[in-house]
Design an enzyme around this catalytic site. Sequence first.
Site, PDB file in Angstrom:
ATOM      1  N   TYR A 113      -4.918   4.483   9.189  1.00  0.00           N
ATOM      2  CA  TYR A 113      -4.648   5.060  10.504  1.00  0.00           C
ATOM      3  C   TYR A 113      -5.947   5.497  11.189  1.00  0.00           C
ATOM      4  CZ  TYR A 113      -2.152   7.981  13.935  1.00  0.00           C
ATOM      5  OH  TYR A 113      -1.660   8.545  15.088  1.00  0.00           O
ATOM      6  N   THR A 171      -9.816   3.147   6.355  1.00  0.00           N
ATOM      7  CA  THR A 171      -9.492   1.854   6.984  1.00  0.00           C
ATOM      8  C   THR A 171      -8.047   1.789   7.453  1.00  0.00           C
ATOM      9  OG1 THR A 171      -8.875   0.853   4.867  1.00  0.00           O
ATOM     10  CG2 THR A 171     -11.181   0.635   5.551  1.00  0.00           C
ATOM     11  N   ASP A 182       0.811  -1.212   0.000  1.00  0.00           N
ATOM     12  CA  ASP A 182       0.000   0.000   0.000  1.00  0.00           C
ATOM     13  C   ASP A 182       0.848   1.268   0.000  1.00  0.00           C
ATOM     14  OD1 ASP A 182      -2.385  -1.354  -0.082  1.00  0.00           O
ATOM     15  OD2 ASP A 182      -2.682  -1.350   2.084  1.00  0.00           O
ATOM     16  N   ALA A 194     -11.013   6.474   1.123  1.00  0.00           N
ATOM     17  CA  ALA A 194      -9.988   5.468   0.799  1.00  0.00           C
ATOM     18  C   ALA A 194      -9.051   5.225   1.962  1.00  0.00           C
ATOM     19  CB  ALA A 194      -9.197   5.908  -0.434  1.00  0.00           C
TER      20      ALA A 194
END
Length: 253
Positions: A156, A154, A43, A151
């Site tokens: 931090y 989910t 990610d 986006a």
Amino acid sequence: MSRKIAFVASPVAEPQAALAELSALYGNVPLEQADVIVALGGDGFMLQTLHATQQIDLPVYGMNRGTVGFLMNAYARDGLEERLAQAEMALLNPLEMRAERVDGSFSQALAINEVSLLRQGAQAAKLRILVDGRERLSELVCDGAMVSTPAGSTAYNYSAHGPILPVGSDVMALTPVAAFRPRRWRGALLPKSSKVRFEVVEPDKRPVMADADSRSVRNVVAVDIASRGDIVHKLLFDPGHGLEERLIREQFA
């Protein structure tokens, strides 16, 4: 007709091995000649890729060669052209951070996930919060606070007990990190059009840093945050595994 692919990869062993393997199978064209970008990594590397290719109007399809891979698709050597042809697209707008330092200088950055403020030293931060120029919280005593996109909700934000937001929703999450006063304040949902301002109370005694997708600015006194609707990132996902489905599924995990 097959798409021309530009592969990019994180500079560690596993993504680099995948880069060599896939380039041999499908070719690897320069970005300016590509129809689609395929990012190999996790990610964090996907976020780097989106920022680096912001001025290029190309969709990005991620394949996970990292750890979590929430923004990535499963890695497979074969069938990539078919997967790209069938992929679903998610459109993301980043946040813009404008941070003022103690010395009067300014720094700007974009964040696809979140903009966060965090205490720099041992003492808790004290933050004043304004939304669209109106004071909403005169003093938040905390380890920090953040504004998150759907986006990024989910990431931090979710770890700090913030809400998961549907990807198509026109809202942002404002979430405290370890709030001490007001003790029970859990944050707020704000319209995407909102302009959020954090002002640091006692910045010399309680220094604070600001962060936009891991790009940090230290010793800030004020941070302004707004969504940039004129900037659009295009992410591709395998059918049935799109970002909207992942955000819903995460809530039932």
